[in-house]
Design an enzyme around this catalytic site. Structure first.
Site, PDB file in Angstrom:
ATOM      1  N   LYS A  56       0.832  -1.208   0.000  1.00 51.10           N
ATOM      2  CA  LYS A  56       0.000   0.000   0.000  1.00 51.10           C
ATOM      3  C   LYS A  56       0.862   1.251   0.000  1.00 51.10           C
ATOM      4  O   LYS A  56       0.569   2.216  -0.695  1.00 51.10           O
ATOM      5  CB  LYS A  56      -0.902   0.020   1.237  1.00 51.10           C
ATOM      6  CG  LYS A  56      -1.548   1.375   1.473  1.00 51.10           C
ATOM      7  CD  LYS A  56      -2.145   1.498   2.842  1.00 51.10           C
ATOM      8  CE  LYS A  56      -2.543   2.926   3.156  1.00 51.10           C
ATOM      9  NZ  LYS A  56      -1.424   3.852   3.361  1.00 51.10           N
ATOM     10  N   ASN A  57       1.917   1.239   0.799  1.00 47.72           N
ATOM     11  CA  ASN A  57       2.701   2.470   0.931  1.00 47.72           C
ATOM     12  C   ASN A  57       3.606   2.733  -0.264  1.00 47.72           C
ATOM     13  O   ASN A  57       4.272   3.765  -0.309  1.00 47.72           O
ATOM     14  CB  ASN A  57       3.517   2.443   2.229  1.00 47.72           C
ATOM     15  CG  ASN A  57       2.633   2.711   3.434  1.00 47.72           C
ATOM     16  OD1 ASN A  57       1.433   2.977   3.287  1.00 47.72           O
ATOM     17  ND2 ASN A  57       3.194   2.636   4.631  1.00 47.72           N
ATOM     18  N   ARG A 126      -2.323  11.108   1.994  1.00 43.25           N
ATOM     19  CA  ARG A 126      -1.102  11.924   2.001  1.00 43.25           C
ATOM     20  C   ARG A 126      -0.554  12.137   0.593  1.00 43.25           C
ATOM     21  O   ARG A 126       0.521  12.699   0.419  1.00 43.25           O
ATOM     22  CB  ARG A 126      -0.017  11.224   2.837  1.00 43.25           C
ATOM     23  CG  ARG A 126      -0.461  10.729   4.180  1.00 43.25           C
ATOM     24  CD  ARG A 126      -0.454  11.736   5.271  1.00 43.25           C
ATOM     25  NE  ARG A 126       0.776  12.448   5.440  1.00 43.25           N
ATOM     26  CZ  ARG A 126       0.841  13.632   6.049  1.00 43.25           C
ATOM     27  NH1 ARG A 126      -0.247  14.208   6.511  1.00 43.25           N
ATOM     28  NH2 ARG A 126       2.002  14.246   6.181  1.00 43.25           N
ATOM     29  N   ASP A 150      -4.130   9.225   8.431  1.00 47.08           N
ATOM     30  CA  ASP A 150      -4.607   8.874   9.764  1.00 47.08           C
ATOM     31  C   ASP A 150      -4.197   9.898  10.802  1.00 47.08           C
ATOM     32  O   ASP A 150      -3.143  10.525  10.696  1.00 47.08           O
ATOM     33  CB  ASP A 150      -4.068   7.495  10.135  1.00 47.08           C
ATOM     34  CG  ASP A 150      -4.735   6.420   9.303  1.00 47.08           C
ATOM     35  OD1 ASP A 150      -5.947   6.550   9.069  1.00 47.08           O
ATOM     36  OD2 ASP A 150      -4.042   5.496   8.883  1.00 47.08           O
ATOM     37  N   ASP A 337       4.156   1.202  11.874  1.00 50.77           N
ATOM     38  CA  ASP A 337       2.873   0.584  11.491  1.00 50.77           C
ATOM     39  C   ASP A 337       2.729  -0.845  12.041  1.00 50.77           C
ATOM     40  O   ASP A 337       1.643  -1.408  11.996  1.00 50.77           O
ATOM     41  CB  ASP A 337       2.760   0.532   9.964  1.00 50.77           C
ATOM     42  CG  ASP A 337       2.855   1.904   9.338  1.00 50.77           C
ATOM     43  OD1 ASP A 337       1.869   2.404   8.802  1.00 50.77           O
ATOM     44  OD2 ASP A 337       3.948   2.490   9.402  1.00 50.77           O
ATOM     45  N   VAL A 359       7.955   7.534  16.126  1.00 48.47           N
ATOM     46  CA  VAL A 359       7.749   8.103  14.783  1.00 48.47           C
ATOM     47  C   VAL A 359       6.524   9.021  14.758  1.00 48.47           C
ATOM     48  O   VAL A 359       6.592  10.138  14.229  1.00 48.47           O
ATOM     49  CB  VAL A 359       7.641   6.990  13.719  1.00 48.47           C
ATOM     50  CG1 VAL A 359       7.447   7.603  12.336  1.00 48.47           C
ATOM     51  CG2 VAL A 359       8.885   6.111  13.742  1.00 48.47           C
TER      52      VAL A 359
HETATM   53  C1  UD1 Z   1       4.692   6.988   5.672  1.00 47.95           C
HETATM   54  C2  UD1 Z   1       3.682   5.875   5.588  1.00 47.95           C
HETATM   55  C3  UD1 Z   1       3.209   5.502   6.973  1.00 47.95           C
HETATM   56  C4  UD1 Z   1       4.384   5.176   7.846  1.00 47.95           C
HETATM   57  C5  UD1 Z   1       5.390   6.308   7.817  1.00 47.95           C
HETATM   58  C6  UD1 Z   1       6.668   6.009   8.594  1.00 47.95           C
HETATM   59  C7  UD1 Z   1       2.533   6.212   3.482  1.00 47.95           C
HETATM   60  C8  UD1 Z   1       1.251   6.572   2.841  1.00 47.95           C
HETATM   61  N1  UD1 Z   1       2.525   6.299   4.810  1.00 47.95           N
HETATM   62  O1  UD1 Z   1       4.000   8.111   6.191  1.00 47.95           O
HETATM   63  O2  UD1 Z   1       2.366   4.351   6.874  1.00 47.95           O
HETATM   64  O3  UD1 Z   1       3.902   5.014   9.162  1.00 47.95           O
HETATM   65  O4  UD1 Z   1       5.750   6.612   6.488  1.00 47.95           O
HETATM   66  O5  UD1 Z   1       7.229   4.798   8.155  1.00 47.95           O
HETATM   67  O6  UD1 Z   1       3.513   5.856   2.859  1.00 47.95           O
HETATM   68  N2  UD1 Z   1       7.405  14.935   9.419  1.00 47.95           N
HETATM   69  C9  UD1 Z   1       7.524  16.297   9.654  1.00 47.95           C
HETATM   70  N3  UD1 Z   1       7.437  17.136   8.579  1.00 47.95           N
HETATM   71  C10 UD1 Z   1       7.245  16.686   7.294  1.00 47.95           C
HETATM   72  C11 UD1 Z   1       7.137  15.284   7.090  1.00 47.95           C
HETATM   73  C12 UD1 Z   1       7.225  14.437   8.170  1.00 47.95           C
HETATM   74  O7  UD1 Z   1       7.698  16.733  10.795  1.00 47.95           O
HETATM   75  O8  UD1 Z   1       7.178  17.510   6.367  1.00 47.95           O
HETATM   76  C13 UD1 Z   1       7.466  14.006  10.574  1.00 47.95           C
HETATM   77  C14 UD1 Z   1       6.113  13.329  10.821  1.00 47.95           C
HETATM   78  O9  UD1 Z   1       5.239  14.138  11.564  1.00 47.95           O
HETATM   79  C15 UD1 Z   1       6.523  12.074  11.562  1.00 47.95           C
HETATM   80  C16 UD1 Z   1       7.863  11.734  10.903  1.00 47.95           C
HETATM   81  O10 UD1 Z   1       8.331  12.925  10.285  1.00 47.95           O
HETATM   82  O11 UD1 Z   1       6.756  12.371  12.913  1.00 47.95           O
HETATM   83  C17 UD1 Z   1       7.755  10.622   9.871  1.00 47.95           C
HETATM   84  O12 UD1 Z   1       6.800  10.983   8.905  1.00 47.95           O
HETATM   85  P1  UD1 Z   1       6.869  10.403   7.411  1.00 47.95           P
HETATM   86  O13 UD1 Z   1       7.941   9.371   7.347  1.00 47.95           O
HETATM   87  O14 UD1 Z   1       6.925  11.554   6.476  1.00 47.95           O
HETATM   88  O15 UD1 Z   1       5.498   9.677   7.288  1.00 47.95           O
HETATM   89  P2  UD1 Z   1       4.571   9.585   6.031  1.00 47.95           P
HETATM   90  O16 UD1 Z   1       5.344   9.678   4.773  1.00 47.95           O
HETATM   91  O17 UD1 Z   1       3.410  10.514   6.254  1.00 47.95           O
END
Ligand code: UD1
Length: 464
Positions: A56-57, A126, A150, A337, A359
């Site tokens: 999915k991701n 996202r 989420d 996850d 995370v």
């Molecule tokens: C993706 C996955 C999610 C998984 C996560 C971490 C998808 C759709 N989702 O989420 O299932 O749990 O990776 O493996 O692929 N952050 C910031 N600023 C930003 C971006 C991120 O502060 O601009 C922080 C987030 O709040 C979080 C951390 O970085 O604390 C990790 O986020 P990120 O790895 O970006 O998660 P997603 O890509 O949203």
């Protein structure tokens, strides 16, 4: 020389998308939930085989990357999920052709003329933020509505915004979303403050056809990120993954469409293995390689699980489960996850387990409902295992103590998010008595054919 660090700074944070009601109202018909409530009758140990779907991701990111080329790209082994339909809808709204035929998704970017994702996609997932780089390259401007996903933490997009600005884009955040413009995009050297999956994907896609070299330090190296890099390389991008979380990308003028088979979904794989273990059963999974599950397997082994691992399947079973002390972290650490199913498994282990979520700061909210099923779980603001994390002073309850061994009792609960949803199904399957789970659309957004797969393992589910 080290480039500027992309940091939180004064950057405004794009607020969270709307709540679940609006999400449901906005969802395109293809993704609307078929059944919103499941009645679950525990049927003893879950046993049998599960074919794991493509990740999915990764699937939606590969669909977005197709926009960077001049010819169609094809993703095979794609899961049938609400998120794929939503992403297809967004791409079509830009003029791209998207065909979904079984597990094959074809994206033809040629007729893409739009640059604005309709506001009706606000808060659904996202993916919109990941489209900005490709749209800037194709059209020179982009609007994407507020991203959702989420509710497991603040989930800002500041790293994305700052990266896009360093590529030379003008980016403005409004109440409705993000407006961006660029006449040219130039490679840059930067470091992420935290190895964000999404921000790394934004940088890879934007850098692939930017002018010159991009160096990204402290990048995420999750298997799904690497899958995106592999597709981009197939399309003609020049990407290197160097040691110490560094990507180096030499921009090229032009990418061609490519075909790629998705790897198995390691979250789905772990979750079904845990469903077997938590109910005292034995689940054999096919379609997800051991290499994507190394930390999952070693963690479950420490808890007493025995594995049979071959080139085409992985089986787990246990006589007696031991408690765990686990901290979630970016790959190759224990994935965030995997945490909700693990907490349910800890309720089945004799003794006290400790979990530290590093995370997403709000990823333990789902335990309230587990408590109503008689699980003994206490949450703490402190960092209980491993090193202090970014959230140590945040006041968020991001550590859990789980006292295992007590019987779970069926209850009526509301699923909160994708991963919490699956964890509740496992808890309901391991409990005494019937459970009623509302909000099954969360599950359907993230798990391909969950009803059929659980039923094949012997679980009695009545959708209403
Ligand atoms: C993706 C996955 C999610 C998984 C996560 C971490 C998808 C759709 N989702 O989420 O299932 O749990 O990776 O493996 O692929 N952050 C910031 N600023 C930003 C971006 C991120 O502060 O601009 C922080 C987030 O709040 C979080 C951390 O970085 O604390 C990790 O986020 P990120 O790895 O970006 O998660 P997603 O890509 O949203």
């Amino acid at each position: 020389m080290m480039g500027p660090v992309i940091g939180p700074g004064p950057e405004p944070v794009v607020p969270e998308g709307p709540g679940p009601d609006l999400l449901a109202a906005n969802a395109p018909p293809a993704s609307s939930p078929g059944h919103v409530t499941w009645g679950i009758e525990p049927t003893g140990p879950l046993r049998g085989d599960v074919r794991i779907s493509g990740s999915k991701n990764a699937v939606t990111k590969l669909m977005v990357a197709s926009l960077l080329a001049d010819t169609p790209s094809v993703v095979t082994n794609a899961p049938r999920l609400g998120d794929v339909d939503i992403t297809a809808g967004m791409l079509r709204s830009l003029g791209a052709g998207v065909e979904i035929d079984g597990d094959t998704v074809t994206v033809d970017p040629l007729s893409t003329t739009g640059s604005r994702i309709p506001i009706s996609y606000t808060g659904l997932n996202r993916v919109p933020i990941l489209m900005v780089g490709a749209l800037l390259h194709r059209i020179g401007e982009a609007f994407v509505p507020l991203v959702g996903g989420d509710r497991i933490g603040a989930r800002p997009v500041d790293f994305h915004v700052q990266a896009l600005r360093q590529f030379g884009a003008e980016v403005e955040l409004t109440d409705e979303g993000l407006e961006a413009k660029a006449s040219r995009l130039r490679g840059a050297h930067f470091a992420l403050p935290f190895p964000s999956v999404g921000a790394t994907e934004t940088v890879l896609m934007t850098a692939a056809v930017a002018e010159g070299r991009t160096i990204l330090d402290n990048a995420a190296v999750e298997p799904e990120v690497v899958e995106l890099a592999l597709l981009l390389q197939r399309m003609g991008a020049r990407i290197e993954l160097q040691p110490d979380r560094r990507f180096v990308i030499e921009g090229v003028a032009h990418l061609e469409g490519a075909t790629q088979r998705l790897g198995g979904d390691r979250i789905e794989a772990f979750s079904y293995l845990v469903a077997g273990l938590a109910t005292g059963g034995k689940v054999r999974i096919f379609g997800c390689g051991q290499d994507r599950l190394v930390t999952a397997i070693s963690t479950l082994q420490r808890m007493g699980a025995r594995f049979e691992i071959t080139d085409d399947h992985i089986t787990a079973e246990a006589d007696q489960l031991r408690p765990a002390a686990v901290q979630t972290s970016p790959h190759p650490g224990f994935m965030t996850d995997w945490q909700p199913p693990l907490v349910v498994l800890c309720t089945r282990a004799a003794g006290m387990s400790v979990i530290h979520e590093t995370v997403f700061e709000d990823r333990l909210g789902y335990v309230d409902a587990l408590r109503s099923m008689d699980a003994e779980v206490e949450l703490f603001e402190q960092c209980l295992v491993g090193e202090a994390c970014r959230f140590q002073e945040s006041g968020s309850y991001h550590s859990a103590l789980v006292r295992g061994g007590r019987d779970l009792r069926g209850a009526e609960v509301e699923m909160p998010d994708i991963r919490g949803a699956f964890a509740y199904v496992i808890a309901a399957a391991a409990a005494e008595g019937r459970s009623i789970l509302h909000g099954v659309h969360h599950l359907e957004r993230g798990y391909d054919q969950a009803l059929a797969k659980f039923s094949d393992l012997g679980l009695r589910i009545t959708p209403t």
